[in-house]
Structure formats: C-alpha cells, structure tokens
Design a protein around this motif. Structure first.
Motif, PDB file in Angstrom:
ATOM      1  N   GLY A 190       0.833  -1.194   0.000  1.00  0.00           N
ATOM      2  CA  GLY A 190       0.000   0.000   0.000  1.00  0.00           C
ATOM      3  C   GLY A 190       0.865   1.239   0.000  1.00  0.00           C
ATOM      4  O   GLY A 190       2.051   1.190   0.333  1.00  0.00           O
ATOM      5  N   ALA A 191       0.264   2.361  -0.389  1.00  0.00           N
ATOM      6  CA  ALA A 191       1.013   3.621  -0.438  1.00  0.00           C
ATOM      7  C   ALA A 191       0.219   4.755   0.185  1.00  0.00           C
ATOM      8  O   ALA A 191       0.205   5.875  -0.322  1.00  0.00           O
ATOM      9  N   GLY A 192      -0.481   4.444   1.264  1.00  0.00           N
ATOM     10  CA  GLY A 192      -1.143   5.481   2.029  1.00  0.00           C
ATOM     11  C   GLY A 192      -2.307   6.140   1.327  1.00  0.00           C
ATOM     12  O   GLY A 192      -3.060   5.516   0.574  1.00  0.00           O
ATOM     13  N   THR A 193      -2.437   7.429   1.533  1.00  0.00           N
ATOM     14  CA  THR A 193      -3.581   8.179   1.034  1.00  0.00           C
ATOM     15  C   THR A 193      -3.679   8.158  -0.477  1.00  0.00           C
ATOM     16  O   THR A 193      -4.781   8.081  -1.041  1.00  0.00           O
ATOM     17  N   ALA A 194      -2.567   8.220  -1.177  1.00  0.00           N
ATOM     18  CA  ALA A 194      -2.593   8.319  -2.639  1.00  0.00           C
ATOM     19  C   ALA A 194      -3.226   7.097  -3.288  1.00  0.00           C
ATOM     20  O   ALA A 194      -3.890   7.214  -4.320  1.00  0.00           O
ATOM     21  N   THR A 195      -3.028   5.916  -2.723  1.00  0.00           N
ATOM     22  CA  THR A 195      -3.657   4.705  -3.256  1.00  0.00           C
ATOM     23  C   THR A 195      -4.847   4.280  -2.403  1.00  0.00           C
ATOM     24  O   THR A 195      -5.487   3.283  -2.702  1.00  0.00           O
ATOM     25  N   LEU A 224       4.432   5.555  -4.923  1.00  0.00           N
ATOM     26  CA  LEU A 224       4.793   4.143  -4.797  1.00  0.00           C
ATOM     27  C   LEU A 224       6.224   3.965  -4.297  1.00  0.00           C
ATOM     28  O   LEU A 224       6.567   2.910  -3.758  1.00  0.00           O
ATOM     29  N   ALA A 225       7.038   4.981  -4.476  1.00  0.00           N
ATOM     30  CA  ALA A 225       8.409   4.920  -3.965  1.00  0.00           C
ATOM     31  C   ALA A 225       8.444   4.920  -2.440  1.00  0.00           C
ATOM     32  O   ALA A 225       9.487   4.643  -1.839  1.00  0.00           O
ATOM     33  N   THR A 226       7.305   5.218  -1.815  1.00  0.00           N
ATOM     34  CA  THR A 226       7.224   5.173  -0.352  1.00  0.00           C
ATOM     35  C   THR A 226       6.127   4.197   0.070  1.00  0.00           C
ATOM     36  O   THR A 226       5.353   4.474   0.980  1.00  0.00           O
ATOM     37  N   VAL A 245       8.746   0.928  -4.599  1.00  0.00           N
ATOM     38  CA  VAL A 245       8.163   0.128  -5.670  1.00  0.00           C
ATOM     39  C   VAL A 245       8.233   0.877  -6.990  1.00  0.00           C
ATOM     40  O   VAL A 245       7.886   2.052  -7.071  1.00  0.00           O
ATOM     41  N   ASN A 246       8.694   0.183  -8.010  1.00  0.00           N
ATOM     42  CA  ASN A 246       8.667   0.691  -9.370  1.00  0.00           C
ATOM     43  C   ASN A 246       8.437  -0.505 -10.289  1.00  0.00           C
ATOM     44  O   ASN A 246       8.245  -1.614  -9.817  1.00  0.00           O
ATOM     45  N   SER A 247       8.465  -0.307 -11.589  1.00  0.00           N
ATOM     46  CA  SER A 247       8.179  -1.411 -12.507  1.00  0.00           C
ATOM     47  C   SER A 247       9.287  -2.451 -12.443  1.00  0.00           C
ATOM     48  O   SER A 247      10.459  -2.136 -12.661  1.00  0.00           O
ATOM     49  N   GLY A 248       8.926  -3.678 -12.174  1.00  0.00           N
ATOM     50  CA  GLY A 248       9.868  -4.776 -12.097  1.00  0.00           C
ATOM     51  C   GLY A 248       9.295  -5.887 -11.245  1.00  0.00           C
ATOM     52  O   GLY A 248       8.246  -5.727 -10.626  1.00  0.00           O
ATOM     53  N   SER A 249       9.963  -7.023 -11.213  1.00  0.00           N
ATOM     54  CA  SER A 249       9.497  -8.166 -10.422  1.00  0.00           C
ATOM     55  C   SER A 249      10.631  -8.680  -9.552  1.00  0.00           C
ATOM     56  O   SER A 249      11.782  -8.743  -9.993  1.00  0.00           O
ATOM     57  N   LEU A 250      10.289  -9.045  -8.344  1.00  0.00           N
ATOM     58  CA  LEU A 250      11.278  -9.377  -7.328  1.00  0.00           C
ATOM     59  C   LEU A 250      10.845 -10.601  -6.543  1.00  0.00           C
ATOM     60  O   LEU A 250       9.700 -10.683  -6.094  1.00  0.00           O
TER      61      LEU A 250
END
Length: 533
Positions: A190-195, A224-226, A245-250
């Motif tokens: 999750g990314a808080g209020t923005a999402t 998403l970076a936070t 978080v950014n585009s990619g898979s981990l």
C-alpha cells in the motif's frame, strides 16, 4: 543497445527486519535471521519455474521470452545496471540487444520449467502477438520460492497485445516464524492516502509463500516509492516495512513474524454476528431494495452470481465459479447483495443489457448497516476500528471518480447524523487495453480473485471519550452501470486499543452518497462523474 531509461527497477527495501518490535534482524538479502538457537530460517534455493502474466493477471500462454543475466550482459557489454548499495536494489539504465539470445516458449499456462535460476538480476524480453516488451527482475540471495510469478508491462486480448505505460510488476517471498512457514498470513502493498491503502493483497499458501501482482497508474510513481509492505496473521505482531516500488518483479522478500503478547484487554468492543452475540439483533438496515440489501450470509449458503459468463467475468485464477464466500469467520457474515442473483444488480435493465456489459441496473441504489450505540466515554487514544472484509466491484473507475462506494461512517449522537470516516475503494487506477465493463476489481487488486482479508486498522482516536458512538457501513452503486459483481461481505467488527494506519477520508464529511445522508459524492468518496476508458 536498447536505451530504456523509463523502465527503472523496481523496488528497494528500506528495511527488511522482522515484525515491529520483534527480535531477529536481516542478512540484507531478504532473508530474516532467526531469533535464537535452532530457530527456523527459510532455506535459500534457486527458482525452478517461471510464470508470466500480463498487466491484467492473465497468463501469457505460448509467448516467447529471452533471458539475459546481469553477469552475462556485463561480460558482453550489452547493458548496465546501477550497483546494489546495502538494501537498495539495482536499476536498469539500458537493456541488451536480444537478437543473439535464444528464445524460449511458455506453455499454455504461461509457465516455463527451466534449469534452476540462481539468485541475481535478469533482463527479460517477451514477445507476444508481435509486441515486444522489456522487464527487469531480481531473485534475492535469500529466495526460498521455487515458482516465480512475473507480471509484465503488456495487456493482451485474444488476438492482440499492447504495451502498458503504468507501474507493473510482482513481489514474492515467504512468511514464517521461529517454527516454520505460516499459512494464511495476509500480505499487502500500500502507499497510504494516494492509493487509499493497499493496492495489492494476498494470503500465503501452505508453504508460507506469497505472490503479489500490481498495476498502478504511473501518475502515482512518486508515491509508490514510499510504499509499505505489510504482513498480518492471527496471534502475531504486524510487520510493516517501507519498500520502494517501481516497474519490475522481485522474488525472495521473506518476512519473519513474531508472536504477539496475549493482551485480552486490547479488544474493547466486538461484533461477530453469530447467534450467541448479545448485540447482533440491535443492528439496523437502511435503504437497499426489496431483495438487494444488507443481509445475513450463512455458512453453507450455496449462493452464486448468476451473471458470470454472460454479463460479468471472473478474475484469472478465480476458481469459485462465481460463488459467494462462506462466512468470513464463524457461521454468519453480513453481505450487501441479492441472495437469488448472487450480486448487487437489483432489478436488471433487460432492454438495455448486452453481453459483457458488467450488469445494467434499472436504477442506482444504496444501503447502510448501522451498529448499536457504543460507549467510548472511558476510553483514551489509541483506538482503531477493524473488520474482516471480502469485496468485488467494477474496475472501470478505481480512482477518485469511484463508483460502487464502500464507506465507513461514524456518529456521535446515537445515529442522528453521520460523518465519513473512511472509504475502502482503491485509487490505483491501473492501465489496461481491455474493455473493463465485465472485469472485476477486488480487495486483492485489479482483476484479481477476492480474498478474505483483515481490514487495516482505521483510527477512532477522534471519538475517544464519546458515549454514544454509532458505526454505519454503506454500499452505494452511485449509478446504474456495472452492477453485476458480487459486492461487499463484512464480518468480525472490532474496536481495539490499537494505532490506526488506514487513510482517513479527506473529503467533505457532510457530503451525500447516493440518497443517504451523509455519504460522499465528492473528493475521495467519488465525484459521480464517469471517466470513459
């Protein structure tokens, strides 16, 4: 050499420690250290199978992939990536020329059995229906997952594909304690209020493994970076860690949970809706239609959505055949819907309906589930509300223009007036080339099967000291479109002495939702304006 500056990896874990307040630590490779002698640690291993899905969570059957490891790319001077510093994951500044790389074809499930893939960074080229997309993935040194699910930045229908320009990827790992893997733990991003809270939710399997897939608007890239990676399980402390978080898979982000101290005094009010509850008959139902309303969902009910396959679709991987879940705990839950139809469409507009239109109602409708009075006059902060939830609604406007609103409201005058406390609807606004009319959005994410989930605590600090608190749970379609989904199931409502972390509603608390006052038609509660896709 292909320059690919816009597809920067991925995620960086700011902290990878055990649960809040817990012991142990991290070896810096996504693998938590045990808290004592003989304590369980996941055994690091190589990935033996890859599974590829598109941005809609659909398997990429028969697609061609090409893989190049970072080590191979550097040796051939084909690509560059930023070096890993501490717990900061690398990012791609260029992708290699894959023309000399042998292609591999996925099976009908979008999967590939492959020689064990060792931990490291890999560049991926995927070709499907003549469209090529690129992705970067990482397998952490502490990885214990054998099957690695990778979400690619591509959206496909039966005959064509399109590259999507959103934040797309996946995250997988294991949840465990000192004794071994934990089954049924809930993991979310999750990314808080923005999402507006979590944008991806899942639960762990019998081996304690989890896999999260996400597709979020690039307009939310900075937020998403936070992000926060959160894990909860009954009897354990909540783990809440910052993750970029950014585009990619981990793969290989393992989470160790610590046992919670037994504190029976932390729960100060609870409603289970079970037959032995002293207060369940004091709840009131408002609004709704003759058949579509808040009502009991009893264990063994056998209710299924009769519009599945004609007007709405199930998410990929949803094996329910359209059935509503059983009670989320115990024998009874509450649900907003129609027991004869298994959805919340109400009266269907048969003249205007067409296949895969998401379900067209004759009119909008809404209903409220109202609690008895709750005395918090002797309580002090922190206070928080939580509950179990399962929901499935439309995916056309998962943003500030949201519909099928799920609102939590509170009154301090015994129910004479209410203000909006929180809205459950997501703001992820994913990108897709598909017609979304028939596609669901659930509490697990975009086009994902719904899950029985524990709601992130919602702060009630503002109501500490109040003697006549009433809660109201409101479902409002807001219009007649896309109402053929299964709706909202609610159970085990709890007020506890806990810090709230879910975003509070930021719109006008006096706004209306539907025809019930006060519910919202502005701000985060929805504008009542459709955004065409």
């Amino acid at each position: 050499m292909r320059i690919w500056v816009s597809r920067l990896l991925i995620m960086s874990v700011v902290a990878m420690v055990a649960a809040c307040g817990g012991g142990g630590g991290s070896d810096g490779a996504g693998n938590s250290l045990g808290g004592g002698g003989g304590a369980y640690d996941p055994a690091p291993g190589n990935v033996a199978k890859l599974a590829f899905v598109d941005a809609n969570n659909q398997p990429l059957a028969n697609a061609e992939i090409k893989l190049v490891s970072e080590a191979e790319a550097k040796k051939a001077k084909m690509a560059k990536s930023a070096g890993s510093a501490g717990l900061t994951f690398p990012s791609a500044s260029t992708f290699p020329d894959f023309s000399a790389v042998a292609g591999l074809f996925l099976d009908e499930k979008g999967e590939l059995d492959i020689s064990e893939i060792v931990p490291g960074i890999y560049f991926v080229q995927l070709t499907h229906n003549s469209v090529q997309v690129y992705h970067i993935v990482q397998i952490a040194a502490g990885n214990a997952v054998v099957l690695f699910s990778i979400t690619m930045p591509i959206s496909c229908d039966l005959s064509s594909c399109t590259e999507v320009d959103s934040i797309v990827g996946s995250l997988s790992g294991m949840v465990y304690d000192d004794k071994g893997p934990i089954e049924g733990a809930q993991v979310s991003l999750g990314a808080g209020t923005a999402t507006n809270g979590a944008y991806a939710v899942t639960t762990t399997n019998a081996e304690g493994e989890y896999s999260l897939s996400f597709n979020v608007s690039k307009d939310l890239a900075e937020t998403l970076a936070t992000s926060t990676l959160r894990a909860v399980a009954p009897g354990y402390q909540t783990s809440s860690q910052a993750i970029e978080v950014n585009s990619g898979s981990l793969a290989g982000v393992n989470i160790k949970l610590e046992k919670a101290e037994q504190d029976q005094g932390s729960v100060l009010w609870r409603e289970t809706f079970e037959a032995d509850s002293a207060t369940r008959d004091l709840w009131q139902k408002e609004g709704g239609l003759a058949e579509t309303r808040w009502q009991y969902l009893n264990a063994g009910h056998g209710i299924s959505n009769n519009l599945v396959g004609s007007y709405v679709k199930l998410a990929p991987g949803d094996l329910s055949a359209g059935a509503l879940p059983q009670a989320l705990q115990g024998q009874v839950s509450y649900w907003y819907g129609d027991v004869t139809q298994g959805n919340f469409i109400g009266e269907r507009d048969q003249d205007g309906s067409v296949n895969d239109d998401g379900g067209l109602s004759v009119s909008e409708h809404q209903g409220g589930l109202v609690s008895p009075s709750i005395d918090l006059s002797e309580e002090s902060v922190p206070l928080a509300l939580s509950f179990r939830a399962w929901w499935e609604i439309e995916s056309v406007n998962p943003n500030e223009n949201g519909f099928d609103l799920m609102m939590v409201q509170v009154s301090t005058d015994g129910g004479s007036s209410f203000e909006n406390l929180a809205r459950l609807n997501p703001l992820a606004d994913p990108e897709s080339s598909l017609e979304r009319d028939a596609i669901p959005y659930s509490n697990a994410g975009f086009n994902a099967p719904p899950v029985n989930a524990q709601q992130e605590p919602i702060s009630l600090d503002a109501y500490a000291g109040e003697s006549d608190v009433v809660l109201r749970f409101v479902f409002s379609t807001e219009d007649e479109l896309y109402n053929g989904f299964r709706g909202w199931v609610l159970d085990d409502v709890v007020i506890s002495r806990t810090e709230g972390s879910f975003p509070l509603y930021e719109g006008d608390g006096e706004d209306e939702v539907g025809g019930m006052e006060p519910m919202a038609k502005s701000g985060l509660a929805g504008t009542g304006k459709r955004v065409s896709r």
